[in-house]
Design a protein around this motif. Structure first.
Motif, PDB file in Angstrom:
ATOM      1  N   SER A  20     -13.876   5.441  53.528  1.00 51.59           N
ATOM      2  CA  SER A  20     -14.607   4.650  54.519  1.00 51.59           C
ATOM      3  C   SER A  20     -16.008   4.245  54.060  1.00 51.59           C
ATOM      4  CB  SER A  20     -14.690   5.410  55.845  1.00 51.59           C
ATOM      5  OG  SER A  20     -15.289   6.669  55.655  1.00 51.59           O
ATOM      6  N   ARG A  21     -16.599   4.981  53.130  1.00 53.80           N
ATOM      7  CA  ARG A  21     -17.943   4.630  52.651  1.00 53.80           C
ATOM      8  C   ARG A  21     -17.924   3.419  51.726  1.00 53.80           C
ATOM      9  NH1 ARG A  21     -18.121  10.347  52.760  1.00 53.80           N
ATOM     10  NH2 ARG A  21     -17.339  10.378  50.646  1.00 53.80           N
ATOM     11  N   LEU A  22     -16.740   2.983  51.291  1.00 58.74           N
ATOM     12  CA  LEU A  22     -16.623   1.830  50.408  1.00 58.74           C
ATOM     13  C   LEU A  22     -16.104   0.601  51.173  1.00 58.74           C
ATOM     14  CD1 LEU A  22     -17.177   1.157  47.444  1.00 58.74           C
ATOM     15  CD2 LEU A  22     -14.806   1.720  46.952  1.00 58.74           C
ATOM     16  N   TRP A  23     -16.222   0.650  52.489  1.00 59.04           N
ATOM     17  CA  TRP A  23     -15.828  -0.482  53.314  1.00 59.04           C
ATOM     18  C   TRP A  23     -16.728  -1.660  52.952  1.00 59.04           C
ATOM     19  CZ3 TRP A  23     -18.003  -3.790  56.779  1.00 59.04           C
ATOM     20  CH2 TRP A  23     -17.128  -4.510  57.577  1.00 59.04           C
ATOM     21  N   PRO A  24     -16.260  -2.881  52.879  1.00 64.85           N
ATOM     22  CA  PRO A  24     -14.999  -3.407  53.380  1.00 64.85           C
ATOM     23  C   PRO A  24     -13.869  -3.414  52.343  1.00 64.85           C
ATOM     24  CG  PRO A  24     -16.390  -5.247  52.833  1.00 64.85           C
ATOM     25  CD  PRO A  24     -17.180  -3.984  52.528  1.00 64.85           C
ATOM     26  N   LEU A  25     -14.159  -3.091  51.081  1.00 66.83           N
ATOM     27  CA  LEU A  25     -13.088  -3.083  50.083  1.00 66.83           C
ATOM     28  C   LEU A  25     -12.037  -2.039  50.428  1.00 66.83           C
ATOM     29  CD1 LEU A  25     -11.891  -4.000  47.357  1.00 66.83           C
ATOM     30  CD2 LEU A  25     -13.257  -2.207  46.287  1.00 66.83           C
ATOM     31  N   SER A  26     -12.490  -0.822  50.683  1.00 69.21           N
ATOM     32  CA  SER A  26     -11.582   0.273  50.994  1.00 69.21           C
ATOM     33  C   SER A  26     -11.281   0.254  52.489  1.00 69.21           C
ATOM     34  CB  SER A  26     -12.236   1.598  50.590  1.00 69.21           C
ATOM     35  OG  SER A  26     -11.359   2.665  50.805  1.00 69.21           O
ATOM     36  N   ARG A  27     -10.017   0.079  52.803  1.00 66.09           N
ATOM     37  CA  ARG A  27      -9.585   0.023  54.205  1.00 66.09           C
ATOM     38  C   ARG A  27      -8.592   1.136  54.489  1.00 66.09           C
ATOM     39  NH1 ARG A  27     -10.849  -5.149  56.651  1.00 66.09           N
ATOM     40  NH2 ARG A  27     -12.451  -5.945  55.275  1.00 66.09           N
ATOM     41  N   ARG A  28      -8.378   1.410  55.729  1.00 67.43           N
ATOM     42  CA  ARG A  28      -7.422   2.443  56.135  1.00 67.43           C
ATOM     43  C   ARG A  28      -6.034   2.156  55.558  1.00 67.43           C
ATOM     44  NH1 ARG A  28      -8.018   6.359  59.561  1.00 67.43           N
ATOM     45  NH2 ARG A  28      -6.216   7.326  60.530  1.00 67.43           N
ATOM     46  N   THR A  29      -5.652   0.902  55.478  1.00 69.75           N
ATOM     47  CA  THR A  29      -4.323   0.534  54.986  1.00 69.75           C
ATOM     48  C   THR A  29      -4.253   0.471  53.456  1.00 69.75           C
ATOM     49  OG1 THR A  29      -4.875  -1.804  55.227  1.00 69.75           O
ATOM     50  CG2 THR A  29      -3.673  -0.754  57.047  1.00 69.75           C
ATOM     51  N   PHE A  30      -5.416   0.386  52.783  1.00 70.06           N
ATOM     52  CA  PHE A  30      -5.429   0.326  51.318  1.00 70.06           C
ATOM     53  C   PHE A  30      -6.752   0.918  50.815  1.00 70.06           C
ATOM     54  CE2 PHE A  30      -4.986  -1.348  47.063  1.00 70.06           C
ATOM     55  CZ  PHE A  30      -3.613  -1.327  46.869  1.00 70.06           C
ATOM     56  N   PRO A  31      -6.850   2.266  50.811  1.00 69.30           N
ATOM     57  CA  PRO A  31      -8.095   2.944  50.440  1.00 69.30           C
ATOM     58  C   PRO A  31      -8.441   2.808  48.952  1.00 69.30           C
ATOM     59  CG  PRO A  31      -6.624   4.408  51.650  1.00 69.30           C
ATOM     60  CD  PRO A  31      -5.846   3.192  51.310  1.00 69.30           C
ATOM     61  N   LYS A  32      -9.657   3.199  48.628  1.00 71.91           N
ATOM     62  CA  LYS A  32     -10.206   2.984  47.282  1.00 71.91           C
ATOM     63  C   LYS A  32      -9.385   3.598  46.164  1.00 71.91           C
ATOM     64  CE  LYS A  32     -13.350   6.883  47.598  1.00 71.91           C
ATOM     65  NZ  LYS A  32     -14.716   7.327  47.656  1.00 71.91           N
ATOM     66  N   GLN A  33      -8.692   4.726  46.381  1.00 74.08           N
ATOM     67  CA  GLN A  33      -7.941   5.349  45.297  1.00 74.08           C
ATOM     68  C   GLN A  33      -6.775   4.476  44.816  1.00 74.08           C
ATOM     69  OE1 GLN A  33      -8.306   6.610  48.367  1.00 74.08           O
ATOM     70  NE2 GLN A  33      -6.521   7.768  49.047  1.00 74.08           N
ATOM     71  N   PHE A  34      -6.407   3.465  45.570  1.00 71.59           N
ATOM     72  CA  PHE A  34      -5.310   2.578  45.193  1.00 71.59           C
ATOM     73  C   PHE A  34      -5.799   1.281  44.537  1.00 71.59           C
ATOM     74  CE2 PHE A  34      -3.815   5.172  48.788  1.00 71.59           C
ATOM     75  CZ  PHE A  34      -2.843   5.888  48.118  1.00 71.59           C
ATOM     76  N   TRP A  35      -7.113   1.163  44.395  1.00 71.05           N
ATOM     77  CA  TRP A  35      -7.720  -0.011  43.766  1.00 71.05           C
ATOM     78  C   TRP A  35      -8.054   0.264  42.303  1.00 71.05           C
ATOM     79  CZ3 TRP A  35      -8.286  -4.763  45.870  1.00 71.05           C
ATOM     80  CH2 TRP A  35      -8.165  -4.872  47.259  1.00 71.05           C
TER      81      TRP A  35
END
Length: 143
Positions: A20-35
């Protein structure tokens, strides 16, 4: 454990967060670990975490712990890099300690000699040589 035996490490990769601290890139449906956030790699942070384990000897199949919403993302990203893993679903997200306990209980149920190495799914490790030195140092203590 007998001194002549090598310790089999069971990697536990914590992948249940939403970043959540990397919002708006990291979202509940596609969090940062999947980027793919590491400019040195086209792989996601999770995929890099898994691939980083390949030089280690005496390693068990990784356990990835995630929430129900992310299980298909985890499975797909593991399939993309041709890596077999065990996926554990957190019944309720309660942060790091309960996820580690759940993973430890699962690992011990399948191998009562399990030794865990707990990793985050969303880190970039630029000095992998030092990373492996730290792991080998820790292995000496558990052997």
């Amino acid at each position: 454990m007998a001194k002549s035996q090598k310790t089999l490490l069971t990697p536990v990769i914590l992948s249940g967060g939403f970043g959540s601290r990397l919002w708006p890139l990291s979202r509940r449906t596609f969090p940062k670990q999947f980027w793919p956030l590491d400019y040195n790699s086209k792989l996601s942070l999770l995929q890099n975490t898994i691939k980083r384990l390949s030089p280690l000897k005496h390693i068990d199949q990784p356990i990835i712990i995630c929430n129900e919403d992310q299980r298909f993302l985890v499975a797909e990203q593991c399939r993309e890099i041709d890596m077999k893993v065990k996926i554990l679903i957190e019944p309720i997200g309660k942060n790091t300690a309960p996820a580690i306990v759940l993973s430890a209980l699962y690992a011990l149920k399948h191998n009562n000699e399990s030794r865990l190495i707990v990793l985050s799914s969303d880190h970039i490790i630029s000095n992998e040589e030092q990373f492996f030195e730290a792991i080998n140092c820790g292995k000496k203590f558990i052997e």
